[in-house]
Scaffold this motif. Structure first.
Motif, PDB file in Angstrom:
ATOM      1  N   PHE A 358      38.812  17.225  -6.827  1.00 49.09           N
ATOM      2  CA  PHE A 358      38.285  18.429  -7.589  1.00 49.09           C
ATOM      3  C   PHE A 358      38.502  19.419  -8.222  1.00 49.09           C
ATOM      4  CE2 PHE A 358      36.606  22.573  -7.462  1.00 49.09           C
ATOM      5  CZ  PHE A 358      34.528  22.369  -7.860  1.00 49.09           C
ATOM      6  N   GLN A 359      38.110  19.494  -9.897  1.00 53.21           N
ATOM      7  CA  GLN A 359      38.279  20.088 -10.808  1.00 53.21           C
ATOM      8  C   GLN A 359      38.575  21.793 -11.016  1.00 53.21           C
ATOM      9  OE1 GLN A 359      41.086  18.212 -13.083  1.00 53.21           O
ATOM     10  NE2 GLN A 359      40.001  16.460 -11.259  1.00 53.21           N
ATOM     11  N   GLU A 360      39.177  22.755 -10.611  1.00 51.29           N
ATOM     12  CA  GLU A 360      38.845  24.053 -10.888  1.00 51.29           C
ATOM     13  C   GLU A 360      38.651  23.889 -11.841  1.00 51.29           C
ATOM     14  OE1 GLU A 360      41.440  25.905  -7.623  1.00 51.29           O
ATOM     15  OE2 GLU A 360      40.810  24.600  -6.164  1.00 51.29           O
ATOM     16  N   ASP A 361      39.262  24.116 -12.933  1.00 48.08           N
ATOM     17  CA  ASP A 361      39.518  24.706 -14.234  1.00 48.08           C
ATOM     18  C   ASP A 361      38.308  24.290 -14.185  1.00 48.08           C
ATOM     19  OD1 ASP A 361      40.189  21.963 -14.184  1.00 48.08           O
ATOM     20  OD2 ASP A 361      40.655  21.843 -16.113  1.00 48.08           O
ATOM     21  N   LEU A 362      36.907  23.227 -14.411  1.00 50.04           N
ATOM     22  CA  LEU A 362      36.431  22.554 -15.260  1.00 50.04           C
ATOM     23  C   LEU A 362      34.541  23.537 -14.383  1.00 50.04           C
ATOM     24  CD1 LEU A 362      36.684  19.047 -15.790  1.00 50.04           C
ATOM     25  CD2 LEU A 362      36.685  21.172 -16.888  1.00 50.04           C
ATOM     26  N   TYR A 363      34.885  23.835 -13.232  1.00 49.57           N
ATOM     27  CA  TYR A 363      33.738  23.931 -12.100  1.00 49.57           C
ATOM     28  C   TYR A 363      34.548  25.699 -11.172  1.00 49.57           C
ATOM     29  CZ  TYR A 363      32.193  19.180 -12.722  1.00 49.57           C
ATOM     30  OH  TYR A 363      32.178  18.565 -13.193  1.00 49.57           O
ATOM     31  N   PRO A 364      34.030  26.809 -12.210  1.00 48.89           N
ATOM     32  CA  PRO A 364      34.684  28.009 -11.898  1.00 48.89           C
ATOM     33  C   PRO A 364      33.676  28.022 -11.160  1.00 48.89           C
ATOM     34  CG  PRO A 364      33.957  28.493 -13.852  1.00 48.89           C
ATOM     35  CD  PRO A 364      34.556  26.926 -13.761  1.00 48.89           C
ATOM     36  N   ASP A 365      32.966  28.985  -9.837  1.00 49.03           N
ATOM     37  CA  ASP A 365      32.277  29.463  -8.898  1.00 49.03           C
ATOM     38  C   ASP A 365      31.301  29.719 -10.162  1.00 49.03           C
ATOM     39  OD1 ASP A 365      33.429  29.198  -7.005  1.00 49.03           O
ATOM     40  OD2 ASP A 365      33.522  31.078  -6.415  1.00 49.03           O
ATOM     41  N   ASN A 383      19.260  46.944  -9.945  1.00 52.77           N
ATOM     42  CA  ASN A 383      20.280  45.700 -10.910  1.00 52.77           C
ATOM     43  C   ASN A 383      20.522  44.755  -9.798  1.00 52.77           C
ATOM     44  OD1 ASN A 383      18.721  46.094 -13.703  1.00 52.77           O
ATOM     45  ND2 ASN A 383      20.522  47.178 -13.682  1.00 52.77           N
ATOM     46  N   GLY A 384      20.906  43.596  -9.897  1.00 55.21           N
ATOM     47  CA  GLY A 384      21.520  43.031  -8.655  1.00 55.21           C
ATOM     48  C   GLY A 384      22.363  41.622  -9.673  1.00 55.21           C
ATOM     49  N   GLU A 385      23.716  41.060  -8.888  1.00 55.48           N
ATOM     50  CA  GLU A 385      24.191  40.374 -10.021  1.00 55.48           C
ATOM     51  C   GLU A 385      24.754  39.343  -9.387  1.00 55.48           C
ATOM     52  OE1 GLU A 385      26.355  40.628 -12.767  1.00 55.48           O
ATOM     53  OE2 GLU A 385      25.161  42.888 -12.638  1.00 55.48           O
ATOM     54  N   PRO A 386      24.359  37.548  -9.975  1.00 55.92           N
ATOM     55  CA  PRO A 386      24.057  36.733  -9.636  1.00 55.92           C
ATOM     56  C   PRO A 386      25.264  36.528  -8.443  1.00 55.92           C
ATOM     57  CG  PRO A 386      24.293  36.463 -11.930  1.00 55.92           C
ATOM     58  CD  PRO A 386      24.948  37.611 -11.406  1.00 55.92           C
ATOM     59  N   ILE A 387      24.672  35.824  -7.175  1.00 64.09           N
ATOM     60  CA  ILE A 387      25.551  36.104  -5.859  1.00 64.09           C
ATOM     61  C   ILE A 387      25.732  33.987  -6.629  1.00 64.09           C
ATOM     62  CG2 ILE A 387      25.365  34.704  -3.816  1.00 64.09           C
ATOM     63  CD1 ILE A 387      22.591  36.958  -3.589  1.00 64.09           C
ATOM     64  N   LEU A 388      27.517  33.652  -6.478  1.00 61.39           N
ATOM     65  CA  LEU A 388      27.996  33.058  -6.851  1.00 61.39           C
ATOM     66  C   LEU A 388      28.135  31.957  -5.801  1.00 61.39           C
ATOM     67  CD1 LEU A 388      30.081  34.313  -9.705  1.00 61.39           C
ATOM     68  CD2 LEU A 388      27.849  33.593 -10.062  1.00 61.39           C
ATOM     69  N   ILE A 389      28.127  30.981  -5.735  1.00 59.04           N
ATOM     70  CA  ILE A 389      28.621  29.354  -4.975  1.00 59.04           C
ATOM     71  C   ILE A 389      29.535  28.711  -5.391  1.00 59.04           C
ATOM     72  CG2 ILE A 389      26.239  29.450  -4.025  1.00 59.04           C
ATOM     73  CD1 ILE A 389      25.878  26.864  -5.673  1.00 59.04           C
ATOM     74  N   SER A 390      30.701  27.949  -4.405  1.00 63.48           N
ATOM     75  CA  SER A 390      31.128  26.911  -5.459  1.00 63.48           C
ATOM     76  C   SER A 390      31.033  25.037  -5.391  1.00 63.48           C
ATOM     77  CB  SER A 390      32.667  27.322  -3.856  1.00 63.48           C
ATOM     78  OG  SER A 390      33.198  26.122  -4.380  1.00 63.48           O
ATOM     79  N   LEU A 391      31.257  24.745  -6.272  1.00 61.68           N
ATOM     80  CA  LEU A 391      30.963  23.706  -5.909  1.00 61.68           C
ATOM     81  C   LEU A 391      31.471  22.389  -5.985  1.00 61.68           C
ATOM     82  CD1 LEU A 391      29.692  23.484  -9.888  1.00 61.68           C
ATOM     83  CD2 LEU A 391      28.269  24.055  -7.746  1.00 61.68           C
ATOM     84  N   LYS A 392      33.088  23.120  -5.164  1.00 60.39           N
ATOM     85  CA  LYS A 392      34.181  22.670  -4.772  1.00 60.39           C
ATOM     86  C   LYS A 392      33.669  21.360  -3.796  1.00 60.39           C
ATOM     87  CE  LYS A 392      38.153  22.307  -2.275  1.00 60.39           C
ATOM     88  NZ  LYS A 392      39.749  22.965  -2.181  1.00 60.39           N
ATOM     89  N   ASP A 393      32.941  20.842  -2.016  1.00 64.24           N
ATOM     90  CA  ASP A 393      31.935  20.002  -2.078  1.00 64.24           C
ATOM     91  C   ASP A 393      30.908  19.878  -2.367  1.00 64.24           C
ATOM     92  OD1 ASP A 393      34.249  19.727  -0.215  1.00 64.24           O
ATOM     93  OD2 ASP A 393      33.587  21.750   1.058  1.00 64.24           O
ATOM     94  N   GLY A 394      30.223  20.090  -3.778  1.00 66.19           N
ATOM     95  CA  GLY A 394      29.211  19.702  -4.242  1.00 66.19           C
ATOM     96  C   GLY A 394      27.626  20.318  -3.464  1.00 66.19           C
ATOM     97  N   PHE A 395      27.218  20.918  -4.546  1.00 63.99           N
ATOM     98  CA  PHE A 395      25.688  22.347  -3.792  1.00 63.99           C
ATOM     99  C   PHE A 395      24.817  21.668  -2.021  1.00 63.99           C
ATOM    100  CE2 PHE A 395      21.664  23.803  -3.923  1.00 63.99           C
ATOM    101  CZ  PHE A 395      21.989  24.835  -4.111  1.00 63.99           C
ATOM    102  N   VAL A 396      25.231  21.696  -1.369  1.00 62.99           N
ATOM    103  CA  VAL A 396      24.027  21.299  -0.656  1.00 62.99           C
ATOM    104  C   VAL A 396      24.417  22.888  -0.167  1.00 62.99           C
ATOM    105  CG1 VAL A 396      24.694  21.402   2.166  1.00 62.99           C
ATOM    106  CG2 VAL A 396      26.430  19.823   0.720  1.00 62.99           C
ATOM    107  N   ALA A 397      22.147  23.098  -0.103  1.00 55.94           N
ATOM    108  CA  ALA A 397      21.546  23.863   0.335  1.00 55.94           C
ATOM    109  C   ALA A 397      22.423  24.397   2.009  1.00 55.94           C
ATOM    110  CB  ALA A 397      20.328  23.716   0.438  1.00 55.94           C
ATOM    111  N   THR A 398      22.532  25.710   1.731  1.00 55.83           N
ATOM    112  CA  THR A 398      22.631  26.226   3.538  1.00 55.83           C
ATOM    113  C   THR A 398      21.872  27.166   3.365  1.00 55.83           C
ATOM    114  OG1 THR A 398      23.863  28.239   2.474  1.00 55.83           O
ATOM    115  CG2 THR A 398      25.478  25.986   3.005  1.00 55.83           C
ATOM    116  N   THR A 399      20.652  27.964   3.063  1.00 54.90           N
ATOM    117  CA  THR A 399      19.708  28.538   3.334  1.00 54.90           C
ATOM    118  C   THR A 399      18.134  27.947   2.362  1.00 54.90           C
ATOM    119  OG1 THR A 399      19.915  29.630   1.430  1.00 54.90           O
ATOM    120  CG2 THR A 399      20.976  30.691   3.423  1.00 54.90           C
ATOM    121  N   LYS A 400      17.299  28.026   3.464  1.00 53.51           N
ATOM    122  CA  LYS A 400      15.987  27.727   2.626  1.00 53.51           C
ATOM    123  C   LYS A 400      15.532  28.231   1.766  1.00 53.51           C
ATOM    124  CE  LYS A 400      11.189  26.093   4.841  1.00 53.51           C
ATOM    125  NZ  LYS A 400      10.806  26.272   5.936  1.00 53.51           N
ATOM    126  N   ASN A 401      15.043  27.512   1.072  1.00 56.18           N
ATOM    127  CA  ASN A 401      14.383  27.920  -0.007  1.00 56.18           C
ATOM    128  C   ASN A 401      13.633  29.749  -0.112  1.00 56.18           C
ATOM    129  OD1 ASN A 401      15.564  26.428  -2.122  1.00 56.18           O
ATOM    130  ND2 ASN A 401      13.659  25.349  -1.847  1.00 56.18           N
TER     131      ASN A 401
END
Length: 487
Positions: A358-365, A383-401
């Motif tokens: 996994f290339q961490e420099d290409l995929y920041p949160d 106002n609300g800041e964006p909630i960031l996620i990590s792509l280290k293991d590929g995006f997996v939806a942990t919560t339902k839409n």
């Protein structure tokens, strides 16, 4: 003798590559409208494209895996009475898509998992507020169920979608046709470009102008603008000699551009797509056969040319995949969906790397699908800041839409609410020797899909899989052929 030093960048060797023919979407009649919108929207589940339709407007929604030749009889979303001009998926629910049309309306649709199995004519919500065609749609990046629309009536409307109401109406700022409208990263500002040759930064709740720039480009053709890193603004437009230009501006000092570069003399409007994670902006011209990409940095000349992807066929529109839909194990940093006249072709932008790690420099949160603030709170000033996620293991939806719950009491009557009222009849007693019980199960958050189950001889216990049973309905004299007829 001085030696020219090549600027160091990990994105110098980014290259674009079209996928093979069996991974494209073939035999699709893309809309022939001359409107300068993307005509395509995509997310990790679906790709949607505006298509030609007789007797109104339509677009198709396909699961990403449904590649190859598309059957002409495939169901479409066809509720508009005029041509569809713009579509956009909700960033917080991959099954929700908005559409704007020449019929002056905005419609919100819910797409079932797996795609459509029949034509979709009744929207979950219909938003009426514009007096002329609606050509620009943009969902709020962090607030749940907040949608911005801009029409040819020179009006920008901010909608609370679940209530079906226009909360903010900006109708006294723009004096001519609005070319583009977008949010900044946390949705606290709106940026618009207009035919009156002005670039404006707006307070979305007050509808007031924070700052504006007159004539960002000297030419009379359309200007497009997007927010980039650190609140700066990137614009594309034309010079007096009709040369295409790209410029970078600092809203704190709108006097002169940080940089202004001339590109070529083509006539197509350049559509900018900015990736905040990498700082790369991609310029896709309608009618062009190429995609240019630049890196935006804090060092002069600020906008650095990287390379260009070229092909033989021109593009009629372009879809841009959110970062969470990319294949990180292949060092894919962007994916476009290029519309031809009869085809949609995915184009992958890749950084060549030898390592399989996994290339961490290409995929920041990166920005995830979870909203950080609800619509009512946002309109109240939060106002609300964006909630960031990590792509280290590929995006997996942990919560339902996030559920799309429509408050129908505050909306105009639709066919779905009418059917709900018809099914609210009182429970009736049936005296037939072979009673029939009808279980109504709510299958959709919009209460639009109701499935009947007919059980003969006696009532049977319904297991845990029918968790959303709404009521038992016992048929009366209306029962014919085992059907109680109560809906």
């Amino acid at each position: 003798m001085s030696r020219k030093v090549v600027r160091s960048s990990k994105f110098r060797h980014v290259f674009g590559q079209a996928l093979k023919a069996d991974q494209c979407y073939d035999d699709i009649r893309i809309s022939q409208m001359t409107w300068d919108s993307n005509f395509c929207s995509v997310n990790p589940k679906f790709v949607a494209m505006i298509v030609d339709a007789s007797g109104g407007g339509a677009f198709i929604v396909l699961p990403l895996s449904k590649t190859g030749r598309i059957d002409m009889s495939l169901p479409t979303v066809c509720g508009h009475t005029g041509p569809v001009l713009d579509i956009e998926f909700c960033p917080h629910n991959d099954n929700i898509i908005a559409s704007g049309s020449e019929d002056c309306s905005v419609m919100i649709w819910e797409i079932p998992d797996g795609g459509l199995i029949s034509p979709l004519k009744d929207p979950a919500v219909k938003l009426d507020g514009h007096s002329k065609r609606v050509g620009i749609l943009s969902w709020h990046p962090t607030a749940h169920n907040v949608l911005m629309s801009a029409g040819c009536d020179n009006v920008v409307i901010l909608w609370n979608v679940v209530h079906g109401e226009a909360v903010v109406r900006i109708d006294s700022v723009h004096t001519d046709l609005i070319y583009s409208a977008c949010w900044n990263r946390n949705g606290s500002q709106i940026l618009t470009s207009c035919k009156d040759k002005k670039l404006r930064v707006l307070d979305p709740r007050k509808g007031s102008v924070i700052c504006e720039k007159d004539k960002p480009h000297e030419g009379s053709r359309p200007v497009r603008a997007v927010f980039v890193s650190d609140g700066k603004i990137l614009t594309t437009g034309f010079s007096r000699m009709s040369e295409r230009q790209v410029a970078l501006w600092d809203p704190k000092n709108f006097g002169e551009p940080l940089t202004l570069q001339e590109l070529d003399t083509s006539s197509g409007v350049l559509l900018p797509f900015f990736d905040p994670d990498t700082g790369i902006v991609y310029l896709c011209g309608k009618g062009d056969s190429s995609i240019r990409y630049f890196e935006v940095t804090d060092e002069a000349p600020y906008v650095h040319y990287l390379s260009m992807y070229s092909s033989k066929e021109s593009q009629k529109g372009m879809g841009y995949m959110p970062k969470r839909g990319l294949e990180v194990n292949k060092c894919e940093i962007a994916r476009f969906y290029k519309l031809h006249e009869r085809k949609c072709e995915p184009i992958v932008m890749t950084v060549p790397r030898k390592s399989d790690l996994f290339q961490e420099d290409l995929y920041p949160d990166t920005i995830g699908p979870e909203p950080s603030v609800e619509a009512d709170d946002w309109f109240s000033g939060k106002n609300g800041e964006p909630i960031l996620i990590s792509l280290k293991d590929g995006f997996v939806a942990t919560t339902k839409n996030k559920e799309f719950k429509v408050i129908k009491s505050l909306m105009a009557t639709t066919s779905s609410s009418l059917s709900n009222r018809q099914s609210d009849s009182a429970v009736r007693e049936h005296r037939n020797p072979l009673p029939v019980y009808c279980v109504l199960m709510n299958l959709s958050v919009t209460n639009k899909l109701i499935l009947p189950f007919f059980l003969t001889n006696k009532a049977q216990w319904i297991g845990e899989e029918l968790e959303k049973v709404t009521r038992w309905c016992v048929g009366t004299s209306k029962m014919t052929n085992g059907n109680c007829g109560c809906f």
